[in-house]
Design an enzyme around this catalytic site. Structure first.
Site, PDB file in Angstrom:
ATOM      1  N   ASN A   1     -18.138 -11.794   4.044  1.00 51.38           N
ATOM      2  CA  ASN A   1     -18.730 -13.071   4.436  1.00 51.38           C
ATOM      3  C   ASN A   1     -19.994 -12.774   5.265  1.00 51.38           C
ATOM      4  O   ASN A   1     -19.914 -12.146   6.323  1.00 51.38           O
ATOM      5  CB  ASN A   1     -17.725 -13.876   5.249  1.00 51.38           C
ATOM      6  CG  ASN A   1     -18.214 -15.272   5.581  1.00 51.38           C
ATOM      7  OD1 ASN A   1     -19.377 -15.473   5.914  1.00 51.38           O
ATOM      8  ND2 ASN A   1     -17.323 -16.242   5.517  1.00 51.38           N
TER       9      ASN A   1
ATOM     10  N   GLU B   1     -17.545 -21.094  -0.044  1.00 43.99           N
ATOM     11  CA  GLU B   1     -16.478 -21.849   0.589  1.00 43.99           C
ATOM     12  C   GLU B   1     -17.050 -22.973   1.439  1.00 43.99           C
ATOM     13  O   GLU B   1     -18.195 -22.915   1.908  1.00 43.99           O
ATOM     14  CB  GLU B   1     -15.582 -20.941   1.430  1.00 43.99           C
ATOM     15  CG  GLU B   1     -16.238 -20.312   2.634  1.00 43.99           C
ATOM     16  CD  GLU B   1     -15.277 -19.437   3.434  1.00 43.99           C
ATOM     17  OE1 GLU B   1     -14.329 -18.879   2.842  1.00 43.99           O
ATOM     18  OE2 GLU B   1     -15.474 -19.314   4.648  1.00 43.99           O
TER      19      GLU B   1
ATOM     20  N   HIS C   1     -20.506 -19.617   3.447  1.00 47.41           N
ATOM     21  CA  HIS C   1     -19.922 -20.903   3.843  1.00 47.41           C
ATOM     22  C   HIS C   1     -21.044 -21.790   4.359  1.00 47.41           C
ATOM     23  O   HIS C   1     -21.323 -21.830   5.555  1.00 47.41           O
ATOM     24  CB  HIS C   1     -18.860 -20.692   4.919  1.00 47.41           C
ATOM     25  CG  HIS C   1     -18.096 -21.927   5.274  1.00 47.41           C
ATOM     26  ND1 HIS C   1     -16.798 -21.892   5.737  1.00 47.41           N
ATOM     27  CD2 HIS C   1     -18.433 -23.240   5.256  1.00 47.41           C
ATOM     28  CE1 HIS C   1     -16.375 -23.115   5.971  1.00 47.41           C
ATOM     29  NE2 HIS C   1     -17.366 -23.953   5.697  1.00 47.41           N
TER      30      HIS C   1
ATOM     31  N   HIS D   1      -9.428 -14.671   7.727  1.00 46.93           N
ATOM     32  CA  HIS D   1      -9.638 -15.178   9.083  1.00 46.93           C
ATOM     33  C   HIS D   1      -9.017 -14.233  10.104  1.00 46.93           C
ATOM     34  O   HIS D   1      -7.804 -14.108  10.188  1.00 46.93           O
ATOM     35  CB  HIS D   1      -9.110 -16.599   9.296  1.00 46.93           C
ATOM     36  CG  HIS D   1      -9.946 -17.371  10.298  1.00 46.93           C
ATOM     37  ND1 HIS D   1      -9.940 -17.084  11.639  1.00 46.93           N
ATOM     38  CD2 HIS D   1     -10.836 -18.375  10.135  1.00 46.93           C
ATOM     39  CE1 HIS D   1     -10.777 -17.898  12.262  1.00 46.93           C
ATOM     40  NE2 HIS D   1     -11.346 -18.695  11.371  1.00 46.93           N
TER      41      HIS D   1
END
Length: 240
Positions: A8, A71, A44, A191
């Site tokens: 990410n 996302e 994201h 996460h």
């Protein structure tokens, strides 16, 4: 089974945005992650564009040669962008527009009709859809009924409990993983996974398709460099 590592890159965009210029170059960083062994890139884009911008998504998408995971909360802005750029995977999260970070999975039953409609629209374009859920077998089963291809398990509770009782911390995730397998769903996780806790999680969840890691990985890269960091994370996944 090989577990893919999706990096990410939101935090890289956060650093760039602090100065309003193009340093670091987010697109170049994404390509470097691929070059150094990442199996995919996750972005994201939030409504306020405080890190990844919609223009970044449009720029990065055609450059990548590995999996692109987009996302976010599936409002019309997110959906229109996804339907335009057609990521390999769309991960739907229940974040409010002003959320600092994802803090819970979907209550799929409470939003079932909404999610089913969104999932259908994305799958019509050939996009694989993953729902971000807590480690709850019932939520996993409902995700399958809504038409999702995968679930992404919200792993902060595991990370929070790892140091005190890693076996107890991972137990709900084993149960959720079993429910996913029974429902025919692919399985992702993300996460607060880190070099400290990733290996045990990976070894405990044998049917894990993908982990998406941003904050910890980018933080480690400040000390180790991104190439070495990706190598170490992939080692934790027993891929090498």
């Amino acid at each position: 089974m090989k577990t893919n590592l999706s990096v990410n890159i939101n935090k890289v965009a956060t650093l760039r945005n602090a100065r309003g210029e193009n340093n670091p170059d987010v697109a170049r960083f994404a390509l470097d992650c691929e070059r150094f062994g990442a199996d995919g890139i996750t972005v994201h884009p939030r409504p306020d564009e405080r890190h990844i911008r919609r223009s970044d998504v449009r720029q990065i998408r055609p450059l990548l040669t590995r999996e692109f995971n987009m996302e976010g909360y599936p409002d019309e802005t997110f959906l229109n962008l996804a339907l335009e750029v057609v990521p390999d995977q769309a991960t739907l999260v229940p974040d409010a527009p002003n959320a600092l970070t994802s803090s819970a999975g979907w209550n799929v039953g409470a939003h079932f009709d909404f999610l089913r409609g969104v999932i259908s629209r994305l799958k019509e374009k050939g996009i694989r859809v993953s729902l971000f859920v807590d480690a709850d077998p019932e939520q996993v089963r409902l995700a399958a009924k809504a038409g999702a291809d995968r679930v992404e398990l919200y792993t902060k509770p595991y990370a929070d409990g790892y140091a005190a009782d890693r076996e107890g911390a991972v137990a709900p995730f084993k149960a959720a993983a079993e429910a996913a397998a029974e429902a025919g769903l692919g399985l992702n996780a993300g996460h607060d996974l880190s070099l400290e806790n990733l290996a045990y999680f990976s070894a405990s969840i044998p049917n894990l398709d993908e982990v998406s890691i941003g904050h910890a990985l980018i933080s480690d890269a400040l000390y180790l460099g991104i190439e070495e960091t990706i190598r170490q994370y992939k080692n934790q996944l027993n891929n090498e």
